[in-house]
Each structure stands twice: as structure tokens, then as C-alpha cells.
Design an enzyme around this catalytic site. Structure first.
Site, PDB file in Angstrom:
ATOM      1  N   HIS A 310       9.067 -23.226  20.206  1.00  0.00           N
ATOM      2  CA  HIS A 310       8.841 -22.459  18.983  1.00  0.00           C
ATOM      3  C   HIS A 310       9.723 -21.224  19.032  1.00  0.00           C
ATOM      4  O   HIS A 310       9.941 -20.663  20.088  1.00  0.00           O
ATOM      5  CB  HIS A 310       7.357 -22.044  18.875  1.00  0.00           C
ATOM      6  CG  HIS A 310       6.971 -21.657  17.494  1.00  0.00           C
ATOM      7  ND1 HIS A 310       7.226 -20.408  16.998  1.00  0.00           N
ATOM      8  CD2 HIS A 310       6.381 -22.371  16.504  1.00  0.00           C
ATOM      9  CE1 HIS A 310       6.792 -20.368  15.745  1.00  0.00           C
ATOM     10  NE2 HIS A 310       6.285 -21.540  15.422  1.00  0.00           N
ATOM     11  N   ASP A 367       2.501 -28.607  15.447  1.00  0.00           N
ATOM     12  CA  ASP A 367       2.872 -29.913  14.903  1.00  0.00           C
ATOM     13  C   ASP A 367       2.647 -31.049  15.887  1.00  0.00           C
ATOM     14  O   ASP A 367       2.561 -32.202  15.493  1.00  0.00           O
ATOM     15  CB  ASP A 367       4.346 -29.896  14.474  1.00  0.00           C
ATOM     16  CG  ASP A 367       4.540 -29.033  13.253  1.00  0.00           C
ATOM     17  OD1 ASP A 367       3.707 -29.134  12.343  1.00  0.00           O
ATOM     18  OD2 ASP A 367       5.504 -28.259  13.209  1.00  0.00           O
TER      19      ASP A 367
END
Ligand code: ACO
Length: 431
Positions: A310, A367
Site C-alpha cells: 500500500h 482488497d
């Protein structure tokens, strides 16, 4: 500490203001740098660039903190209702009972979509990606809800803004349900507004023709949590897109449509679909997770472990922690035993123990687990990012409204030109 930063270039010294946020975050204000010195800053991907001051979401990627308007994501996911969170993000405070009832009622009043939109939907080929359809239909809604130039200072414009927000909150879930139902060949309807917001969304998506609909609370709770966890995430690719498109005074609907397109890519919201496709590819290949771990680490191989890493979380993604627990609960409660999930668990374990991933602080992101839940809920892979978009609508609206209320200037970055300098045009024969 001094409230100025000093930049030394050659023999010159330039003083720049320091800005401190409410969580003691420090920034250097370079907004006047070019005017005073003809120098710009270069930051591809905006890794170190703040594009605005915002009071909506606080995120500390090193400590794994995420808060909407000061409330921790953990507490909101446990106790709140998605519509309450939407109101909180957009208006800054949790709604009282009357405000929430009014919002739900106003949504109900706006829950009709012009039949011509249905015709546009039906003109898309069955194979069209749901994100492209959703973005197009959101844009098409403008034709039926023309927007005017807003000053956002007078009451009239505040009312107009409220109505636009309500229309979006009312119509996007219907479009999402329609896109989903059309793919499955199911009839399209307008939902049941005797139900709560999320209960209605769930019914619109999962109701089967000629069968009595019985609400599944596990499913509704999971949907509520997923929508809350996706509702905002400060200045990411899609939210910044919404702000930058809106900064040209493009309408709210046009800006949200652009946000949906920005979310689509697999490095952003499209990662949830990519995760499931990756897990399915690993299964088809024989389930050797180690082989795919090696591919992910091999710099000559474009393969990346989708759902890992991320831009801002260099600790565990706090949303991923919550969603992992939810995924386990759902699979247990729905009695699902899927080999894909064993592959996911295996990959997660290996990555968390692997030096490559540990050194680069690459942890599973939201996700990685959301796709697993959507699969358990029998939502097709191509719809995963649409579900993300549905959750992100309030965040995008909140940012659009904040940007317009603050009267922010049009977004217009600079560049460092590295092309040819002036040269003479040559005749075609001499080239
Ligand atoms: N698999 C393998 N290696 C990775 C991965 C991954 N998923 N993610 C990052 N890396 C490596 C990079 O190759 C790079 O290695 P290097 O330093 O040896 O060159 C290092 O980690 C840093 O990666 P960057 O790409 O520079 O990090 P950036 O912040 O630009 O990208 C991103 C973040 C896009 C999320 C990236 O981690 C990625 O592609 N992840 C997979 C896609 C994904 O899951 N996206 C969803 C993000 S969450 C969201 O948008 C809602």
C-alpha cells in the site's frame, strides 16, 4: 521548533512556511515557491505532496490508524450503520435520529431513475465491464439532473447541494444493483424503501424472481461493514481525481463518474478483482504458492502479489484486520469451504514471513480480503470493484463538497520539461 523551513539553492536562501495538522503532522508550504523563486518541486505519484488541507479523514500509515472525522474505523465498523457514516463523512458530525430519518426519507423520494437510463444500460454489450457501465451511467444521470454553478455560500445552493447528494445516494445503489442483475439476466427493480439503506441494497442485489425474499442478517452485516470500511481513504487516486475534476467546476455527478474510472485500475480499487483472478490462476496452475511468491519477487517478472502493499500503510492496513475477521465469520456462518481460500491463507502466511515482503513492509491490504468475502456472497469477480465504488460514494461526495466550500483553485500541476529545445522545421524531402 522554528515555524519556517529554509531552502538553500546556490547562494540563495528561501524561507518556507511550515504547516501543522491537528494530529501534529508537519508540512512545508511550497504554494508560493514558484512565484517567489521560479522553482518548482518534482514528486511523481505525489508520494510526498499534500494537495489540500482536509478535515475528513485522518490516516497514519506507520501506526496503522484510520479515522473518519475523528472516529476510529474500528469503532465505526463495529457500531455504526453505513448511512450514518455517509452523513458523518459528508457533514462532519454523526446524524441525530431526525436527521437520519430525513436522509433516508429523502433518498426514498429520489429512488426513481428515468427509464431512458435503463435503455442506455440495455444498449451495453453483455460483456461490458461493470465499472465502465457504472461510470457511464453516472455521467448519463447528469442529463436528467442538470447541475448549475454553485457558490455554496447561500442557502439556495446549500439546498441544491443537499439535493444532488441525496440523488447520488439514492440512484447509485439502484444502478449498482441493475448492473449486477442484468449480468445475471434478472429483472430490474427499484428496491424496497420500507427497509434500511443497506438492507435495501442487499435486497436489490440478491432478491430472486418468484421467490420470497428472506433477509440474511449475516449478509447484511457483512455488506454494512464492507461499505463502511471503503467509505473514505483521504487523498488516494480516485478521491484526488474527484477533487481535481470538481476543481474545474465540473458537476458533482461528472466528478464522481471520473472517480469511478480512476478506481477501476488494478493498482487501486481494481485490485480486489485482480486478487481473485490471481488466486484462481494459482489454483489452476496446481496451487503452488511458492512459485508465485518467487515470481512476485523476481524483478524481471511483471507479476505482483495482488492485494499486498500500500502506498501509505507501512504497517498492517487497519481495514484489512477488521475485514479478515469478517471474512472468517462469513465463511463459518455460511458454511463455505473453498480451496481458493486455502491458497489465500497460504500466500498470506508466506508473505508475512518472507524477507522481501517484510523488508518492504508489504502487508495484505483491504482488497486481499474483500474479494474473498464478495466471492463467498456469490458476487461475480467483475462486480467487486463496483461494490468498492458503492462504498466510496460518500467519501467522494465529502471531498467534492469540502473542496468547493473551501473555494480551492483549479488543480493544475507543473512539470519539468525534458524534451527537445527549439529547432527548425525541415521539409519532408530532407527528413
Ligand atoms: N508484490 C511484489 N512486490 C511489490 C508489491 C507487490 N504487491 N507491491 C510493491 N512491491 C515492491 C515493489 O516492486 C518495490 O520494490 P523495490 O523497492 O525493490 O523496487 C517496492 O515494493 C515498493 O513498491 P512501489 O510500487 O514503489 O510502491 P507504491 O507505493 O508506488 O505502490 C501499490 C503501492 C500500487 C499498492 C503496490 O504495492 C501494488 O502494486 N500492490 C498490488 C496492487 C494492490 O493490491 N493494490 C491495492 C492497493 S489498496 C487500494 O487502492 C484500495
Amino acid at each position: 521548533m522554528s515555524d519556517k523551513a529554509k531552502l538553500k539553492i546556490g547562494g540563495r536562501e528561501i524561507e518556507l512556511d511550515l504547516i501543522t495538522g491537528s494530529e501534529k503532522e508537519l508540512g512545508i508550504d511550497v504554494s508560493n515557491l514558484r512565484v517567489s523563486s521560479n522553482i518548482i518541486t518534482l514528486d511523481p505519484g505525489y508520494k510526498n505532496t499534500g494537495s489540500c488541507k482536509s478535515a475528513i479523514t485522518f490516516l497514519n500509515g506507520e501506526k496503522g490508524i484510520l479515522r473518519y472525522r475523528g472516529y476510529s474505523i474500528e469503532e465505526l465498523a463495529e457500531k455504526a450503520d453505513f448511512l450514518e457514516v455517509a452523513f458523518l463523512l459528508i457533514y462532519g458530525e454523526l446524524p441525530n435520529k431526525e436527521e437520519l430519518e430525513k436522509l433516508l426519507n429523502d433518498i426514498k423520494e429520489n429512488s426513481i431513475i428515468d427509464e431512458d437510463i435503463k435503455k442506455i444500460l440495455e444498449s451495453f454489450p453483455k460483456s461490458a465491464h461493470p465499472m465502465g457501465i457504472l461510470s457511464s451511467l453516472t455521467s448519463a444521470l447528469i442529463a436528467f439532473n442538470p447541475e448549475k454553478k454553485l457558490s455554496l455560500s447561500g442557502n439556495e445552493d446549500q439546498d441544491y447541494m443537499y439535493n444532488s447528494i441525496v440523488k447520488l445516494l439514492a440512484k447509485i445503489p439502484i444502478l449498482v444493483a441493475w448492473v449486477h442483475r442484468r449480468r445475471k439476466g434478472l429483472p430490474l427493480d427499484y428496491g424496497d424503501y420500507s427497509l434500511g439503506y443497506v438492507e435495501n441494497i442487499t435486497k436489490m442485489m440478491f432478491q430472486m424472481p418468484n421467490l420470497e425474499y428472506v433477509q440474511n442478517d449475516t449478509l447484511v452485516n457483512a455488506m454494512n461493514k464492507l461499505l463502511i470500511l471503503h467509505a473514505d481513504h483521504e487523498q488516494n487516486c480516485s478521491t484526488s481525481t474527484v477533487r481535481i475534476v470538481g476543481s474545474s467546476e465540473a458537476s458533482l455527478f461528472a466528478s464522481i463518474s471520473a472517480g469511478i474510472s480512476a478506481l477501476w485500475g488494478r493498482l487501486h480499487g481494481g485490485a480486489n478483482q485482480a486478487v481473485l483472478e490471481m488466486l484462481e490462476a494459482i489454483k489452476k496452475d496446481g496451487g503452488d504458492t511458492k512459485k508465485f511468491m518467487s515470481k512476485a519477487k523476481d524483478k524481471s517478472d511483471p507479476f505482483r502479489l495482488m492485494g499486498f502493499g500500500h502506498r501509505v500503510y507501512k504497517n498492517f492496513d487497519p481495514r484489512a484486520k477488521i475485514i479478515k475477521v469478517t471474512a472468517d465469520q462469513i465463511l463459518n456462518e455460511l458454511g463455505i469451504d473453498d480451496p481458493i481460500l486455502d491458497i489465500a491463507k497460504g500466500l498470506e502466511k508466506e508473505a508475512l514471513e518472507d524477507d522481501y515482503f517484510v523488508d518492504r513492509k508489504l502487508y495484505p491490504n483491504v482488497d486481499f480480503y474483500s474479494g474473498i468475502i464478495y466471492k463467498a456472497l456469490n458476487i461475480p469477480n467483475e462486480m467487486f470493484t463496483v461494490m468498492f465504488a458503492l462504498g466510496r460514494i460518500p467519501g467522494w461526495i465529502a471531498h467534492w463538497r469540502e473542496m468547493r466550500k473551501n473555494n480551492e483553485p483549479i488543480g493544475r500541476p507543473r512539470q519539468i520539461y525534458i524534451g527537445e529545445t527549439l529547432r527548425n522545421f525541415s521539409d519532408i524531402e530532407s527528413r
